[in-house]
Design an enzyme around this catalytic site. Structure first.
Site, PDB file in Angstrom:
ATOM      1  N   PHE A 131       0.811  -1.214   0.000  1.00  0.00           N
ATOM      2  CA  PHE A 131       0.000   0.000   0.000  1.00  0.00           C
ATOM      3  C   PHE A 131       0.849   1.272   0.000  1.00  0.00           C
ATOM      4  O   PHE A 131       0.429   2.310   0.504  1.00  0.00           O
ATOM      5  CB  PHE A 131      -0.966  -0.003   1.204  1.00  0.00           C
ATOM      6  N   ARG A 132       2.062   1.167  -0.576  1.00  0.00           N
ATOM      7  CA  ARG A 132       2.985   2.294  -0.683  1.00  0.00           C
ATOM      8  C   ARG A 132       3.405   2.850   0.685  1.00  0.00           C
ATOM      9  O   ARG A 132       3.850   4.006   0.790  1.00  0.00           O
ATOM     10  CB  ARG A 132       2.395   3.405  -1.563  1.00  0.00           C
ATOM     11  N   LEU A 133       3.284   2.029   1.711  1.00  0.00           N
ATOM     12  CA  LEU A 133       3.753   2.417   3.039  1.00  0.00           C
ATOM     13  C   LEU A 133       5.208   1.977   3.192  1.00  0.00           C
ATOM     14  O   LEU A 133       5.562   1.165   4.052  1.00  0.00           O
ATOM     15  CB  LEU A 133       2.865   1.795   4.123  1.00  0.00           C
ATOM     16  N   HIS A 134       6.041   2.487   2.305  1.00  0.00           N
ATOM     17  CA  HIS A 134       7.426   2.035   2.203  1.00  0.00           C
ATOM     18  C   HIS A 134       8.226   2.387   3.464  1.00  0.00           C
ATOM     19  O   HIS A 134       7.866   3.296   4.221  1.00  0.00           O
ATOM     20  CB  HIS A 134       8.087   2.664   0.978  1.00  0.00           C
TER      21      HIS A 134
END
Length: 212
Positions: A188-191
């Site tokens: 979820f692009r929570l890098h």
């Protein structure tokens, strides 16, 4: 040997990037991981410099050595990147390993490697590559491919039966980082981003996590 991926105060419980005391240990661990899955050169990196007008310039090169002193690559010092780096010895590097979904960004000042280091690496190259270093006026206009092939033939004849010396304009740069950022893809692009910073190449590191 201590696991460089272990957290100083214990393992992370969120699956994020673990903090290592030495970012070079972490980099080597990530590189070894990438070497197992990358289809071509895992040591490929982008090198960004600036031209005399301050405009950014970037290209891909191969990392040839790394230790606590920094990251080393070799080039023709009369090429565009060679001239730019000699005039403004500060660069940024970027490693992107798609197969393991990781990235490392590096920034820092640059110095020229010793003659002994450059000679040793040049001697390790294939003879065709050594001859190519003499034949190529890298980054300069070429009248036609035949001109380059003529130069290759000339130096192949000259050094066909002898050791090929290192050209005086060919050597290596060492990037001594003041910043190294580790990035890892997460759902979820929570890098996850972990950055190491220091004020000078011989100062102690400090770390912090960044928002993705």
């Amino acid at each position: 040997m201590r696991d460089p991926m272990s957290e100083i105060g214990g393992p992370l419980d969120d699956g994020g990037i673990a903090v290592a005391r030495d970012p070079f240990e972490m980099f080597v661990a990530w590189m070894k991981d990438a070497e197992k899955t990358e289809p071509n050169e895992a040591n490929a990196m982008a090198v960004a410099s600036v031209d005399p007008e301050g405009h950014p310039d970037v290209r891909m090169v191969l990392l040839k050595a790394v230790d606590t002193r920094g990251f080393v690559f070799y080039t023709n010092f009369e090429s565009a990147k060679g001239k730019q780096i000699l005039a403004n010895p500060h660069v940024a590097l970027n490693f992107h390993w798609k197969t393991v979904r990781k990235q490392v960004r590096v920034r820092g000042p640059v110095s020229v490697v010793s003659n002994d280091e450059a000679d040793a690496y040049f001697a390790s190259r294939a003879k065709d590559s050594q001859i190519g270093a003499w034949a190529s006026a890298q980054s300069r206009p070429m009248e036609g491919r035949w001109v380059f092939e003529k130069e290759i033939a000339k130096y192949a004849l000259k050094y066909g039966l002898t050791k090929v010396p290192r050209p005086p304009y060919w050597s290596g740069f060492r990037v001594s980082p003041v910043q190294i950022e580790f990035w890892r893809d997460r759902p979820f692009r929570l890098h996850d981003r972990l950055v190491y910073r220091r004020d000078t190449p011989d100062a102690p590191w400090r770390t912090e996590r960044l928002y993705p």
